[in-house]
Design an enzyme around this catalytic site. Structure first.
Site, mmCIF file in Angstrom:
data_model
loop_
_atom_site.group_PDB
_atom_site.id
_atom_site.type_symbol
_atom_site.label_atom_id
_atom_site.label_comp_id
_atom_site.label_asym_id
_atom_site.label_seq_id
_atom_site.Cartn_x
_atom_site.Cartn_y
_atom_site.Cartn_z
ATOM 1 N N ASP A 1 113.463 -47.843 -25.415
ATOM 2 C CA ASP A 1 112.139 -48.086 -24.836
ATOM 3 C C ASP A 1 112.328 -49.033 -23.654
ATOM 4 O O ASP A 1 111.967 -50.209 -23.707
ATOM 5 C CB ASP A 1 111.223 -48.691 -25.891
ATOM 6 C CG ASP A 1 111.000 -47.740 -27.057
ATOM 7 O OD1 ASP A 1 110.054 -46.966 -27.010
ATOM 8 O OD2 ASP A 1 111.813 -47.754 -27.997
ATOM 9 N N GLN B 1 109.349 -50.920 -22.182
ATOM 10 C CA GLN B 1 108.894 -51.939 -23.135
ATOM 11 C C GLN B 1 109.771 -53.188 -23.036
ATOM 12 O O GLN B 1 109.268 -54.317 -23.009
ATOM 13 C CB GLN B 1 108.957 -51.353 -24.549
ATOM 14 C CG GLN B 1 108.749 -52.348 -25.655
ATOM 15 C CD GLN B 1 108.662 -51.670 -27.005
ATOM 16 O OE1 GLN B 1 107.621 -51.112 -27.354
ATOM 17 N NE2 GLN B 1 109.719 -51.703 -27.774
ATOM 18 N N MET C 1 108.082 -50.172 -36.159
ATOM 19 C CA MET C 1 106.965 -49.467 -36.790
ATOM 20 C C MET C 1 107.460 -48.717 -38.030
ATOM 21 O O MET C 1 106.769 -47.838 -38.545
ATOM 22 C CB MET C 1 106.313 -48.518 -35.794
ATOM 23 C CG MET C 1 105.720 -49.263 -34.596
ATOM 24 S SD MET C 1 104.374 -48.395 -33.803
ATOM 25 C CE MET C 1 105.217 -46.921 -33.247
ATOM 26 N N HIS D 1 115.735 -45.720 -38.696
ATOM 27 C CA HIS D 1 116.922 -44.892 -38.467
ATOM 28 C C HIS D 1 118.022 -45.810 -37.943
ATOM 29 O O HIS D 1 117.823 -47.027 -37.799
ATOM 30 C CB HIS D 1 116.604 -43.740 -37.503
ATOM 31 C CG HIS D 1 115.941 -44.179 -36.240
ATOM 32 N ND1 HIS D 1 116.557 -44.974 -35.305
ATOM 33 C CD2 HIS D 1 114.682 -43.963 -35.767
ATOM 34 C CE1 HIS D 1 115.739 -45.205 -34.310
ATOM 35 N NE2 HIS D 1 114.577 -44.616 -34.563
ATOM 36 N N GLY E 1 119.085 -46.421 -35.097
ATOM 37 C CA GLY E 1 118.697 -47.228 -33.934
ATOM 38 C C GLY E 1 118.126 -48.566 -34.375
ATOM 39 O O GLY E 1 118.549 -49.633 -33.903
ATOM 40 N N HIS E 2 117.173 -48.516 -35.316
ATOM 41 C CA HIS E 2 116.611 -49.765 -35.850
ATOM 42 C C HIS E 2 117.686 -50.599 -36.553
ATOM 43 O O HIS E 2 117.747 -51.819 -36.410
ATOM 44 C CB HIS E 2 115.517 -49.477 -36.888
ATOM 45 C CG HIS E 2 114.359 -48.670 -36.376
ATOM 46 N ND1 HIS E 2 114.082 -47.389 -36.801
ATOM 47 C CD2 HIS E 2 113.394 -48.968 -35.477
ATOM 48 C CE1 HIS E 2 113.000 -46.939 -36.213
ATOM 49 N NE2 HIS E 2 112.551 -47.873 -35.387
ATOM 50 N N SER F 1 114.920 -41.294 -32.897
ATOM 51 C CA SER F 1 113.527 -41.710 -32.820
ATOM 52 C C SER F 1 112.840 -41.308 -34.109
ATOM 53 O O SER F 1 113.137 -40.239 -34.669
ATOM 54 C CB SER F 1 112.834 -41.010 -31.641
ATOM 55 O OG SER F 1 111.430 -41.118 -31.779
ATOM 56 N N SER F 2 111.919 -42.149 -34.567
ATOM 57 C CA SER F 2 111.155 -41.796 -35.770
ATOM 58 C C SER F 2 110.383 -40.507 -35.530
ATOM 59 O O SER F 2 110.055 -39.782 -36.470
ATOM 60 C CB SER F 2 110.173 -42.915 -36.118
ATOM 61 O OG SER F 2 110.840 -44.148 -36.176
ATOM 62 N N ARG F 3 110.069 -40.221 -34.278
ATOM 63 C CA ARG F 3 109.258 -39.042 -33.962
ATOM 64 C C ARG F 3 110.072 -37.750 -33.909
ATOM 65 O O ARG F 3 109.485 -36.668 -33.801
ATOM 66 C CB ARG F 3 108.531 -39.235 -32.627
ATOM 67 C CG ARG F 3 107.424 -40.282 -32.691
ATOM 68 C CD ARG F 3 106.615 -40.294 -31.417
ATOM 69 N NE ARG F 3 105.364 -41.024 -31.564
ATOM 70 C CZ ARG F 3 105.173 -42.273 -31.139
ATOM 71 N NH1 ARG F 3 106.158 -42.932 -30.557
ATOM 72 N NH2 ARG F 3 103.997 -42.850 -31.300
HETATM 73 P P1 AMP Z 1 109.798 -48.398 -33.073
HETATM 74 O O1 AMP Z 1 109.852 -48.471 -34.563
HETATM 75 O O2 AMP Z 1 109.929 -47.015 -32.537
HETATM 76 O O3 AMP Z 1 108.648 -49.171 -32.493
HETATM 77 O O4 AMP Z 1 111.102 -49.136 -32.556
HETATM 78 C C1 AMP Z 1 111.414 -50.459 -32.941
HETATM 79 C C2 AMP Z 1 112.560 -50.941 -32.097
HETATM 80 O O5 AMP Z 1 113.687 -50.097 -32.275
HETATM 81 C C3 AMP Z 1 112.248 -50.927 -30.582
HETATM 82 O O6 AMP Z 1 112.787 -52.094 -29.992
HETATM 83 C C4 AMP Z 1 112.958 -49.691 -30.104
HETATM 84 O O7 AMP Z 1 113.354 -49.756 -28.756
HETATM 85 C C5 AMP Z 1 114.176 -49.690 -31.013
HETATM 86 N N1 AMP Z 1 114.745 -48.332 -31.098
HETATM 87 C C6 AMP Z 1 114.103 -47.183 -31.393
HETATM 88 N N2 AMP Z 1 114.942 -46.124 -31.308
HETATM 89 C C7 AMP Z 1 116.145 -46.625 -30.934
HETATM 90 C C8 AMP Z 1 117.419 -46.042 -30.657
HETATM 91 N N3 AMP Z 1 117.630 -44.733 -30.766
HETATM 92 N N4 AMP Z 1 118.424 -46.865 -30.299
HETATM 93 C C9 AMP Z 1 118.231 -48.207 -30.189
HETATM 94 N N5 AMP Z 1 117.056 -48.812 -30.430
HETATM 95 C C10 AMP Z 1 116.022 -48.044 -30.802
#
Ligand code: AMP
Length: 278
Positions: free
Chosen positions: A149, A152, A30, A34, A36-37, A184-186
Site C-alpha cells: 500500500d 498509504q 484488517m 497472510h 504479508g501481514h 492480499s486478503s482480497r
Molecule cells: P490490511 O490488513 O490489508 O489493511 O494490511 C495491513 C498491513 O499489511 C498494511 O500495512 C499493508 O500494507 C500490509 N500488507 C498487506 N499485504 C501485504 C503484502 N503482500 N506484503 C507486505 N505487506 C502487506
C-alpha cells in the site's frame, strides 16, 4: 498472547510496560492474515520487546459501495498465526468501541487526492483517522506497514512528520505468491480465471522496469506498455501512474526515485501493486 477488546484495558496494560522501558512494535491490520501481514509481525518481533497486532476492519475507510460487509474475517486463525510468529498482544476492538460519538477526522491534503484517492475519495481520511487513534491507544515506538500500500505508507509518513508523532514508521517489502501476485486478503475474491490473469499486474510492472533499465525514461511509453497488457485480461484499469516517490506527482520523464503504481478492478476485487524505479 493477550487479547484486548477495550481501549481502556489495553492502555492500562501497556502504559506501565512502556514506563518500565519496554519498546513496543505495532502492526495495524484488517485481519484475514497472510504472509504479508506476518512479515510485518516478524520484523516487529525482531526489533521490539513487545509486539502488538491490531485487527479492525475499519468502516470509515470503505465507501458505502465498497466491500465492508463482505470483507473476509477469521479471527481464530488470525490469532493462531500471529501467536506462531511471536506477537504478544492482539487488540481487536469493535466499531462501537472505536467510533462512538466521534466528531474528529485526521486528513492529509494533496498526497491523498491522486492514485487510490481518486476512485476512493474518502478512503485516506478513514485510514489516517484510525491510525492516529490506534497510535494514541498503543503508543508504539515503531509501527510496521507494507510497501504494497505504497500511497498509504507515504501518506502516513507525512502525517507522522506533520503532527510530530513519536513513532518510527517502518515500510516493509511486498510479499508475493510464487507466481508474483502480491498477497492480499482480497485475493480470495478472484475466480479461477481472474486469479491467473492477476499475475499480469506484477509481470507488467517488471516489464516496465526492465524497459526503464534498458534506457526508456518516457512515462507515457511505460504506462502504455502496462495498460496494453492489462487490457488483454478481463480486469479494468483503475489507474496506472508513474509518480515521484515523495510528492506523488506524475512525472513525464523518469529521473529520481520513481514509483509505478496501479490498481485493477476484477469482478469482486480491486487489486493494487507497485514497483520502485531508481
Ligand atoms: P490490511 O490488513 O490489508 O489493511 O494490511 C495491513 C498491513 O499489511 C498494511 O500495512 C499493508 O500494507 C500490509 N500488507 C498487506 N499485504 C501485504 C503484502 N503482500 N506484503 C507486505 N505487506 C502487506
Amino acid at each position: 498472547m493477550k487479547i484486548f477488546r477495550s481501549i481502556k484495558e489495553i492502555k492500562e496494560y501497556l502504559r506501565p510496560l512502556q514506563y518500565g522501558g519496554k519498546s513496543i512494535g505495532f502492526v495495524p491490520t484488517m485481519g484475514y492474515l497472510h504472509q504479508g501481514h506476518l512479515s510485518l509481525l516478524e520484523a516487529s518481533v525482531k526489533e521490539n520487546d513487545i509486539t502488538v497486532l491490531s485487527i479492525f476492519v475499519n468502516p470509515t475507510q470503505f465507501a458505502p459501495t465498497e466491500d465492508l460487509d463482505a470483507y473476509p474475517r477469521d479471527e481464530k486463525r488470525d490469532l493462531e498465526l500471529a501467536e506462531k510468529v511471536g506477537a504478544d498482544i492482539a487488540f481487536i476492538p469493535d466499531v462501537e468501541e472505536m467510533y462512538t460519538n466521534r466528531l474528529t477526522t485526521v486528513s492529509v491534503a494533496e498526497l491523498t487526492s491522486g492514485l487510490c484517492g481518486r476512485s476512493r475519495p474518502t478512503h485516506f481520511d478513514g485510514v489516517t483517522t484510525v491510525v492516529t487513534k490506534l497510535f494514541n491507544i498503543v503508543h508504539p515506538d515503531r509501527a510496521y506497514f507494507g510497501q504494497k500500500d505504497a500511497q498509504q505508507a507515504i501518506v502516513l509518513t507525512k502525517m507522522v512528520a506533520d503532527l510530530d508523532m513519536d513513532v518510527e514508521l517502518k515500510v516493509c517489502p511486498i510479499i508475493r505468491e510464487k507466481d508474483g501476485l502480491a498477497m492480499s486478503s482480497r485475493n480470495v475474491y478472484l475466480n479461477e480465471n481472474e486469479r491467473e490473469e492477476a499475475t499480469t499486474l506484477r509481470k507488467s510492472l517488471v516489464q516496465a522496469k526492465e524497459a526503464f533499465q534498458n534506457g526508456e525514461t518516457d512515462s507515457k511509453v511505460l504506462k502504455n506498455l502496462i495498460i496494453n497488457n492489462i487490457k488483454k485480461t478481463s480486469g479494468t484499469v483503475d489507474y496506472v501512474e508513474i509518480i515521484d516517490f515523495k510528492t506523488l506527482q506524475e512525472v513525464e520523464k523518469i529521473q529520481g526515485k520513481t514509483l509505478i503504481a496501479l490498481a485493477v478492478k476484477f469482478t469482486n476485487a480491486r487489486l493494487i501493486d507497485n514497483i520502485i524505479l531508481e
